[in-house]
Design a protein around this motif. Structure first.
Motif, PDB file in Angstrom:
ATOM      1  N   ASN A 105     110.649 -34.868  -5.630  1.00  0.00           N
ATOM      2  CA  ASN A 105     111.992 -34.304  -5.472  1.00  0.00           C
ATOM      3  C   ASN A 105     112.029 -32.809  -5.768  1.00  0.00           C
ATOM      4  N   ALA A 106     110.898 -32.268  -6.201  1.00  0.00           N
ATOM      5  CA  ALA A 106     110.840 -30.843  -6.497  1.00  0.00           C
ATOM      6  C   ALA A 106     110.503 -30.064  -5.235  1.00  0.00           C
ATOM      7  N   ALA A 107     110.811 -28.784  -5.242  1.00  0.00           N
ATOM      8  CA  ALA A 107     110.323 -27.918  -4.168  1.00  0.00           C
ATOM      9  C   ALA A 107     108.811 -27.835  -4.281  1.00  0.00           C
ATOM     10  N   GLY A 108     108.156 -27.587  -3.160  1.00  0.00           N
ATOM     11  CA  GLY A 108     106.696 -27.497  -3.184  1.00  0.00           C
ATOM     12  C   GLY A 108     106.085 -27.933  -1.870  1.00  0.00           C
ATOM     13  N   LEU A 109     104.876 -28.451  -1.950  1.00  0.00           N
ATOM     14  CA  LEU A 109     104.135 -28.823  -0.743  1.00  0.00           C
ATOM     15  C   LEU A 109     104.611 -30.149  -0.162  1.00  0.00           C
ATOM     16  N   TYR A 110     104.890 -30.160   1.132  1.00  0.00           N
ATOM     17  CA  TYR A 110     105.131 -31.414   1.847  1.00  0.00           C
ATOM     18  C   TYR A 110     103.822 -31.852   2.496  1.00  0.00           C
ATOM     19  N   ALA A 273      99.891 -23.954  -5.340  1.00  0.00           N
ATOM     20  CA  ALA A 273      99.997 -22.744  -6.151  1.00  0.00           C
ATOM     21  C   ALA A 273     100.421 -21.574  -5.272  1.00  0.00           C
ATOM     22  N   TRP A 274      99.671 -21.337  -4.177  1.00  0.00           N
ATOM     23  CA  TRP A 274     100.048 -20.286  -3.232  1.00  0.00           C
ATOM     24  C   TRP A 274      99.350 -20.517  -1.902  1.00  0.00           C
ATOM     25  N   PHE A 275      99.878 -19.890  -0.874  1.00  0.00           N
ATOM     26  CA  PHE A 275      99.194 -19.870   0.409  1.00  0.00           C
ATOM     27  C   PHE A 275      99.283 -18.470   0.975  1.00  0.00           C
ATOM     28  N   SER A 276      98.385 -18.158   1.888  1.00  0.00           N
ATOM     29  CA  SER A 276      98.341 -16.803   2.418  1.00  0.00           C
ATOM     30  C   SER A 276      98.786 -16.759   3.867  1.00  0.00           C
ATOM     31  N   LEU A 277      99.350 -15.624   4.224  1.00  0.00           N
ATOM     32  CA  LEU A 277      99.646 -15.290   5.612  1.00  0.00           C
ATOM     33  C   LEU A 277      98.791 -14.092   5.979  1.00  0.00           C
ATOM     34  N   PRO A 311     112.143 -18.410  -3.129  1.00  0.00           N
ATOM     35  CA  PRO A 311     113.207 -18.695  -4.108  1.00  0.00           C
ATOM     36  C   PRO A 311     112.908 -19.829  -5.072  1.00  0.00           C
ATOM     37  N   TRP A 312     111.858 -20.630  -4.818  1.00  0.00           N
ATOM     38  CA  TRP A 312     111.533 -21.758  -5.690  1.00  0.00           C
ATOM     39  C   TRP A 312     110.237 -21.537  -6.455  1.00  0.00           C
ATOM     40  N   GLY A 313     109.674 -20.343  -6.354  1.00  0.00           N
ATOM     41  CA  GLY A 313     108.493 -20.026  -7.144  1.00  0.00           C
ATOM     42  C   GLY A 313     107.169 -20.237  -6.452  1.00  0.00           C
ATOM     43  N   THR A 314     107.172 -20.639  -5.185  1.00  0.00           N
ATOM     44  CA  THR A 314     105.916 -20.746  -4.443  1.00  0.00           C
ATOM     45  C   THR A 314     105.464 -19.342  -4.045  1.00  0.00           C
ATOM     46  N   ARG A 315     104.226 -19.010  -4.376  1.00  0.00           N
ATOM     47  CA  ARG A 315     103.709 -17.675  -4.110  1.00  0.00           C
ATOM     48  C   ARG A 315     103.095 -17.583  -2.715  1.00  0.00           C
ATOM     49  N   LEU A 316     103.327 -16.447  -2.068  1.00  0.00           N
ATOM     50  CA  LEU A 316     102.721 -16.135  -0.774  1.00  0.00           C
ATOM     51  C   LEU A 316     101.893 -14.864  -0.921  1.00  0.00           C
ATOM     52  N   ARG A 317     100.696 -14.913  -0.423  1.00  0.00           N
ATOM     53  CA  ARG A 317      99.876 -13.709  -0.353  1.00  0.00           C
ATOM     54  C   ARG A 317      99.855 -13.223   1.083  1.00  0.00           C
ATOM     55  N   LEU A 318     100.229 -11.980   1.264  1.00  0.00           N
ATOM     56  CA  LEU A 318     100.310 -11.351   2.581  1.00  0.00           C
ATOM     57  C   LEU A 318      99.108 -10.454   2.712  1.00  0.00           C
ATOM     58  N   VAL A 319      98.167 -10.863   3.542  1.00  0.00           N
ATOM     59  CA  VAL A 319      96.841 -10.256   3.571  1.00  0.00           C
ATOM     60  C   VAL A 319      96.619  -9.488   4.859  1.00  0.00           C
ATOM     61  N   LYS A 320      96.157  -8.259   4.746  1.00  0.00           N
ATOM     62  CA  LYS A 320      95.775  -7.460   5.910  1.00  0.00           C
ATOM     63  C   LYS A 320      94.349  -7.833   6.297  1.00  0.00           C
ATOM     64  N   VAL A 321      94.136  -8.209   7.548  1.00  0.00           N
ATOM     65  CA  VAL A 321      92.801  -8.616   7.989  1.00  0.00           C
ATOM     66  C   VAL A 321      92.361  -7.737   9.169  1.00  0.00           C
TER      67      VAL A 321
END
Length: 321
Positions: A105-110, A273-277, A311-321
């Motif tokens: 019921n928490a925000a996070g990974l589906y 924990a986090w995912f990257s774009l 807004p729920w604390g999930t971290r995103l890393r925005l990576v230049k490739v």
């Protein structure tokens, strides 16, 4: 293993009495849509790179992704394991033996959606799963893609899928047609030998095609992932919305089916924990950074990019490739 046995085995593993029942399970798992693809999804202006998860039992979970999905172990220590395909890091597992289990019921990974390079690769993997009696939770034809669902040993959702050619996707006024139809198992596994598994490891082109997240509020999620990050909407239905970059069917799914009203996530709990774009074009990255700062969201510098928090604390890393 003959074809009929493979079909019956898959139904047994999915806990379904028929393929229609398995499609209904996939409907519950995806909300009617799915997708991802290295030949298209990973050539867009923004695309999913890698995922990091907190797990209580490091070795069993790492072995699952190695043995079931065929990911290669690239780094391993007492505190973490990095897995990938074709020399590309896709999944990092962080050992948190004292973590509490994150609530559904928490925000996070589906689920994390692993995209096969070809339909034949999906067929090979499905036969591998059947022969090794891997428990499945559903499978379906989503019109833009064909998908199979399962969970890892700690309950983190997984989708394994292959895209149809983008020329076959149907769009109308910016909305892509997706559905949850019965997967044609016969046609799929006819692409490979159903008697033996030749899936020794994940194909080199396997990538993460999309992420599907539980959020507490769709309007707030839209404001962040669409307004600040810059994804485009591609579809909405019954408590869920789907977003993408570059006219992909979706790089991101967001739903409130179990998590409506959820507050900030517990960083001490298991799960995502986090995912990257990944972003290749400097102007796209610069515009993204400007939107984040104008939105007043938390931004920090990391190697080759920035990190922000939804807004729920999930971290995103925005990576230049």
């Amino acid at each position: 293993m003959n074809l009929d046995l493979t079909r019956r085995t898959l139904l047994h593993l999915a806990g379904a009495s028929s393929f229609a029942a398995a499609a209904a399970a996939a409907e519950r798992a995806e909300g009617g849509g799915s997708g991802g693809g290295p030949t298209f999804a990973n050539r867009t202006p923004m695309r999913v790179g890698m995922v990091t998860m907190r797990v209580r039992q490091l070795d069993p979970v790492a072995d699952f992704y190695r043995d079931v999905l065929g990911l290669a172990v690239m780094e391993r220590s007492a505190t973490g394991v990095t897995l990938g395909s074709g020399g590309v890091k896709l999944l990092v597992l962080e050992a948190r033996p004292d973590a509490t289990n994150e609530s559904r019921n928490a925000a996070g990974l589906y689920h994390t959606a692993f995209l096969m390079p070809t339909r034949k690769d999906l067929a090979r993997w499905l036969v591998h799963a059947a022969i090794h009696r891997v428990p499945l939770s559903g499978f379906a034809d989503h019109r833009v893609s064909e998908s199979v669902y399962l969970d890892d040993p700690e309950g983190n959702g997984i989708e394994v899928y292959a895209d149809r050619d983008p020329s076959l996707w149907q769009w109308s006024a910016g909305t892509v047609t997706m559905g949850t139809d019965q997967l044609d198992i016969d046609d799929l596994v006819s692409l490979t030998d159903t008697r033996v598994s030749d899936y020794a490891g994940a194909p080199e082109g396997l990538r993460i095609g999309h992420m599907h997240l539980r959020v507490g509020d769709l309007a707030k999620a839209d404001g962040f992932y669409r307004g600040a990050i810059g994804f485009d909407p591609t579809r909405a239905r019954n408590g869920a919305t789907f977003l993408s970059s570059g006219r992909y069917h979706h790089h991101l799914g967001l739903n409130v089916w179990q998590s409506a009203g959820a507050g900030r996530r517990d960083d001490a709990a298991t799960g995502l924990a986090w995912f990257s774009l990944e972003i290749e074009q400097p102007d796209v990255f610069a515009a993204l950074e400007q939107r984040l700062r104008q939105a007043g969201v938390e931004v920090a510098a990391v190697a080759n990019g920035l990190e922000t928090v939804d807004p729920w604390g999930t971290r995103l890393r925005l990576v230049k490739v």
